[in-house]
Design a protein around this motif. Structure first.
Motif, PDB file in Angstrom:
ATOM      1  N   VAL A 144      11.354  -2.823  -5.168  1.00 46.78           N
ATOM      2  CA  VAL A 144      10.298  -1.943  -5.680  1.00 46.78           C
ATOM      3  C   VAL A 144       9.626  -2.580  -6.895  1.00 46.78           C
ATOM      4  O   VAL A 144       8.404  -2.619  -7.002  1.00 46.78           O
ATOM      5  CB  VAL A 144      10.857  -0.561  -6.058  1.00 46.78           C
ATOM      6  CG1 VAL A 144       9.762   0.291  -6.721  1.00 46.78           C
ATOM      7  CG2 VAL A 144      11.409   0.157  -4.838  1.00 46.78           C
ATOM      8  N   LYS A 145      10.426  -3.096  -7.812  1.00 45.09           N
ATOM      9  CA  LYS A 145       9.875  -3.749  -9.002  1.00 45.09           C
ATOM     10  C   LYS A 145       9.002  -4.928  -8.604  1.00 45.09           C
ATOM     11  O   LYS A 145       7.948  -5.169  -9.217  1.00 45.09           O
ATOM     12  CB  LYS A 145      11.002  -4.212  -9.921  1.00 45.09           C
ATOM     13  CG  LYS A 145      11.749  -3.076 -10.615  1.00 45.09           C
ATOM     14  CD  LYS A 145      12.833  -3.615 -11.529  1.00 45.09           C
ATOM     15  CE  LYS A 145      13.581  -2.493 -12.220  1.00 45.09           C
ATOM     16  NZ  LYS A 145      14.661  -2.993 -13.108  1.00 45.09           N
ATOM     17  N   SER A 146       9.432  -5.649  -7.580  1.00 52.21           N
ATOM     18  CA  SER A 146       8.648  -6.785  -7.107  1.00 52.21           C
ATOM     19  C   SER A 146       7.305  -6.324  -6.544  1.00 52.21           C
ATOM     20  O   SER A 146       6.258  -6.929  -6.813  1.00 52.21           O
ATOM     21  CB  SER A 146       9.432  -7.545  -6.035  1.00 52.21           C
ATOM     22  OG  SER A 146       8.677  -8.614  -5.506  1.00 52.21           O
TER      23      SER A 146
ATOM     24  N   ARG B  56       0.834  -1.199   0.000  1.00 48.49           N
ATOM     25  CA  ARG B  56       0.000   0.000   0.000  1.00 48.49           C
ATOM     26  C   ARG B  56       0.874   1.256   0.000  1.00 48.49           C
ATOM     27  O   ARG B  56       0.571   2.233  -0.698  1.00 48.49           O
ATOM     28  CB  ARG B  56      -0.923   0.001   1.218  1.00 48.49           C
ATOM     29  CG  ARG B  56      -1.837   1.225   1.316  1.00 48.49           C
ATOM     30  CD  ARG B  56      -2.714   1.125   2.553  1.00 48.49           C
ATOM     31  NE  ARG B  56      -3.702   0.071   2.407  1.00 48.49           N
ATOM     32  CZ  ARG B  56      -4.937   0.272   1.951  1.00 48.49           C
ATOM     33  NH1 ARG B  56      -5.333   1.479   1.594  1.00 48.49           N
ATOM     34  NH2 ARG B  56      -5.779  -0.721   1.848  1.00 48.49           N
ATOM     35  N   GLU B  57       1.953   1.217   0.773  1.00 52.22           N
ATOM     36  CA  GLU B  57       2.878   2.346   0.792  1.00 52.22           C
ATOM     37  C   GLU B  57       3.489   2.570  -0.594  1.00 52.22           C
ATOM     38  O   GLU B  57       3.586   3.701  -1.073  1.00 52.22           O
ATOM     39  CB  GLU B  57       3.987   2.091   1.821  1.00 52.22           C
ATOM     40  CG  GLU B  57       4.965   3.238   1.977  1.00 52.22           C
ATOM     41  CD  GLU B  57       6.029   2.948   3.023  1.00 52.22           C
ATOM     42  OE1 GLU B  57       6.981   3.749   3.126  1.00 52.22           O
ATOM     43  OE2 GLU B  57       5.921   1.909   3.723  1.00 52.22           O
ATOM     44  N   ALA B  58       3.883   1.474  -1.243  1.00 53.81           N
ATOM     45  CA  ALA B  58       4.449   1.571  -2.591  1.00 53.81           C
ATOM     46  C   ALA B  58       3.416   2.109  -3.573  1.00 53.81           C
ATOM     47  O   ALA B  58       3.733   2.946  -4.429  1.00 53.81           O
ATOM     48  CB  ALA B  58       4.958   0.203  -3.049  1.00 53.81           C
ATOM     49  N   LEU B  59       2.164   1.658  -3.451  1.00 51.87           N
ATOM     50  CA  LEU B  59       1.101   2.131  -4.331  1.00 51.87           C
ATOM     51  C   LEU B  59       0.884   3.635  -4.154  1.00 51.87           C
ATOM     52  O   LEU B  59       0.664   4.355  -5.138  1.00 51.87           O
ATOM     53  CB  LEU B  59      -0.191   1.371  -4.030  1.00 51.87           C
ATOM     54  CG  LEU B  59      -1.432   1.792  -4.827  1.00 51.87           C
ATOM     55  CD1 LEU B  59      -1.210   1.599  -6.321  1.00 51.87           C
ATOM     56  CD2 LEU B  59      -2.657   0.988  -4.357  1.00 51.87           C
ATOM     57  N   THR B  60       0.944   4.102  -2.927  1.00 49.70           N
ATOM     58  CA  THR B  60       0.798   5.534  -2.669  1.00 49.70           C
ATOM     59  C   THR B  60       1.874   6.335  -3.381  1.00 49.70           C
ATOM     60  O   THR B  60       1.603   7.373  -3.997  1.00 49.70           O
ATOM     61  CB  THR B  60       0.856   5.811  -1.164  1.00 49.70           C
ATOM     62  OG1 THR B  60      -0.199   5.102  -0.506  1.00 49.70           O
ATOM     63  CG2 THR B  60       0.705   7.299  -0.870  1.00 49.70           C
ATOM     64  N   LEU B  61       3.110   5.851  -3.317  1.00 47.63           N
ATOM     65  CA  LEU B  61       4.225   6.553  -3.950  1.00 47.63           C
ATOM     66  C   LEU B  61       4.132   6.482  -5.472  1.00 47.63           C
ATOM     67  O   LEU B  61       4.468   7.447  -6.170  1.00 47.63           O
ATOM     68  CB  LEU B  61       5.552   5.978  -3.459  1.00 47.63           C
ATOM     69  CG  LEU B  61       5.786   6.127  -1.948  1.00 47.63           C
ATOM     70  CD1 LEU B  61       7.110   5.480  -1.547  1.00 47.63           C
ATOM     71  CD2 LEU B  61       5.767   7.584  -1.536  1.00 47.63           C
TER      72      LEU B  61
ATOM     73  N   GLU C  11      14.349   4.985  -2.597  1.00 46.71           N
ATOM     74  CA  GLU C  11      14.942   5.868  -1.584  1.00 46.71           C
ATOM     75  C   GLU C  11      13.945   6.194  -0.481  1.00 46.71           C
ATOM     76  O   GLU C  11      14.292   6.209   0.699  1.00 46.71           O
ATOM     77  CB  GLU C  11      15.428   7.148  -2.257  1.00 46.71           C
ATOM     78  CG  GLU C  11      16.588   6.935  -3.223  1.00 46.71           C
ATOM     79  CD  GLU C  11      16.979   8.210  -3.946  1.00 46.71           C
ATOM     80  OE1 GLU C  11      16.301   9.242  -3.744  1.00 46.71           O
ATOM     81  OE2 GLU C  11      17.956   8.164  -4.721  1.00 46.71           O
ATOM     82  N   ALA C  12      12.692   6.433  -0.855  1.00 48.04           N
ATOM     83  CA  ALA C  12      11.677   6.806   0.128  1.00 48.04           C
ATOM     84  C   ALA C  12      11.363   5.666   1.093  1.00 48.04           C
ATOM     85  O   ALA C  12      11.125   5.895   2.286  1.00 48.04           O
ATOM     86  CB  ALA C  12      10.398   7.262  -0.582  1.00 48.04           C
ATOM     87  N   MET C  13      11.367   4.432   0.590  1.00 51.81           N
ATOM     88  CA  MET C  13      11.002   3.284   1.416  1.00 51.81           C
ATOM     89  C   MET C  13      12.211   2.589   2.028  1.00 51.81           C
ATOM     90  O   MET C  13      12.050   1.687   2.856  1.00 51.81           O
ATOM     91  CB  MET C  13      10.193   2.280   0.584  1.00 51.81           C
ATOM     92  CG  MET C  13       8.848   2.806   0.112  1.00 51.81           C
ATOM     93  SD  MET C  13       7.871   1.559  -0.814  1.00 51.81           S
ATOM     94  CE  MET C  13       7.548   0.330   0.470  1.00 51.81           C
ATOM     95  N   GLY C  14      13.406   2.978   1.608  1.00 52.88           N
ATOM     96  CA  GLY C  14      14.614   2.351   2.144  1.00 52.88           C
ATOM     97  C   GLY C  14      14.781   0.913   1.702  1.00 52.88           C
ATOM     98  O   GLY C  14      15.230   0.065   2.478  1.00 52.88           O
ATOM     99  N   ILE C  15      14.415   0.635   0.453  1.00 52.54           N
ATOM    100  CA  ILE C  15      14.524  -0.720  -0.081  1.00 52.54           C
ATOM    101  C   ILE C  15      15.233  -0.659  -1.434  1.00 52.54           C
ATOM    102  O   ILE C  15      15.460   0.412  -1.989  1.00 52.54           O
ATOM    103  CB  ILE C  15      13.131  -1.372  -0.265  1.00 52.54           C
ATOM    104  CG1 ILE C  15      12.239  -0.511  -1.165  1.00 52.54           C
ATOM    105  CG2 ILE C  15      12.475  -1.600   1.099  1.00 52.54           C
ATOM    106  CD1 ILE C  15      10.854  -1.071  -1.401  1.00 52.54           C
TER     107      ILE C  15
ATOM    108  N   PRO D  30       5.087  14.365  -3.398  1.00 55.19           N
ATOM    109  CA  PRO D  30       5.789  13.309  -2.688  1.00 55.19           C
ATOM    110  C   PRO D  30       6.471  13.856  -1.439  1.00 55.19           C
ATOM    111  O   PRO D  30       6.957  14.977  -1.422  1.00 55.19           O
ATOM    112  CB  PRO D  30       6.832  12.821  -3.728  1.00 55.19           C
ATOM    113  CG  PRO D  30       6.250  13.214  -5.037  1.00 55.19           C
ATOM    114  CD  PRO D  30       5.517  14.472  -4.793  1.00 55.19           C
ATOM    115  N   THR D  31       6.511  13.040  -0.380  1.00 58.31           N
ATOM    116  CA  THR D  31       7.177  13.452   0.843  1.00 58.31           C
ATOM    117  C   THR D  31       8.455  12.679   1.033  1.00 58.31           C
ATOM    118  O   THR D  31       8.670  11.658   0.403  1.00 58.31           O
ATOM    119  CB  THR D  31       6.234  13.201   2.051  1.00 58.31           C
ATOM    120  OG1 THR D  31       5.868  11.808   2.055  1.00 58.31           O
ATOM    121  CG2 THR D  31       4.983  14.054   1.935  1.00 58.31           C
TER     122      THR D  31
END
Length: 223
Positions: free
Chosen positions: A187-189, A161-166, A178-182, A222-223
């Motif tokens: 991210v692609k996954s 859900r966090e990735a979808l928001t971004l 960078e935003a999620m620290g992953i 974006p934050t």
């Protein structure tokens, strides 16, 4: 591999200009030109191009309906909507119909060519800022007129859900990483799983889902 393109616009001068732009590119080829939406649908079915560059306003069948017919069977062809942005109230509905991205008619030549290449490669967001601006401009008005039921968010994890928001904010995979620290691979996954779980054709539809479900509000940066 050469990207095979169909140009659909009722103005011959616009098509001619795009043909001239593409003619010198060794990796992009215009395989057909259509003056109506119906011609675009027929040519796509016959030629199976990688990308259709589709004007919205055309006589008879418009670009939105043509886009819906081209993408409804889940075939390999991606559609890029050609818009003037300032006066076209149908961009949001074009995304709902399955468009993978946008070309603004006054874009730089390099951006047009880059957009075709990016969409052909399967990355729907041509330029995140352009996509975000378009949706912010039209989402409020289009929500009141859209007749297609929205896709609900179900069965995704908190991190998805966090990735979808971004994604909805127009972020690239690098920005999301960078935003999620992953890692970018993670991210692609996430994006791949979101496409499958939400039954979305591509990344552009994930943006729409994020807006429709309130994960992103028009004008939110974006934050």
């Amino acid at each position: 591999m050469t990207v095979r393109v169909v140009l659909a616009d009722d103005q011959p001068l616009i098509r001619a200009a795009l043909v001239m732009v593409i003619a010198d590119m060794p990796d992009i080829e215009v395989v057909a030109e259509a003056g109506t939406g119906l011609e675009a649908v027929r040519m796509t079915r016959d030629l199976r191009p990688d990308v259709v560059v589709m004007d919205i306003r055309m006589p008879g069948m418009d670009g939105i309906e043509a886009t819906r017919m081209i993408t409804k069977d889940g075939g390999p062809t991606h559609v890029i909507v050609l818009t003037t942005f300032d006066d076209d109230n149908n961009v949001y509905n074009a995304l709902r119909a399955g468009a993978s991205g946008f070309l603004v008619k006054d874009m730089a030549v390099s951006d047009i060519l880059g957009a075709i290449r990016v969409v052909a490669a399967g990355d729907a967001l041509i330029a995140p800022k352009v996509t975000r601006r378009l949706i912010e401009e039209f989402t409020g008005r289009s929500r009141r007129t859209a007749t297609v039921p929205k896709k609900e968010i179900r069965g995704i994890t908190g991190r998805e859900r966090e990735a979808l928001t971004l994604v909805g904010q127009g972020m690239s995979n690098t920005d999301i990483s960078e935003a999620m620290g992953i890692s970018a691979a993670t991210v692609k996954s996430y994006v791949t799983r979101l496409l499958a779980k939400l039954n979305a054709r591509d990344r552009a539809q994930l943006v729409i889902i994020a807006y429709e479900n309130g994960l992103v509000a028009p004008g939110k940066e974006p934050t």
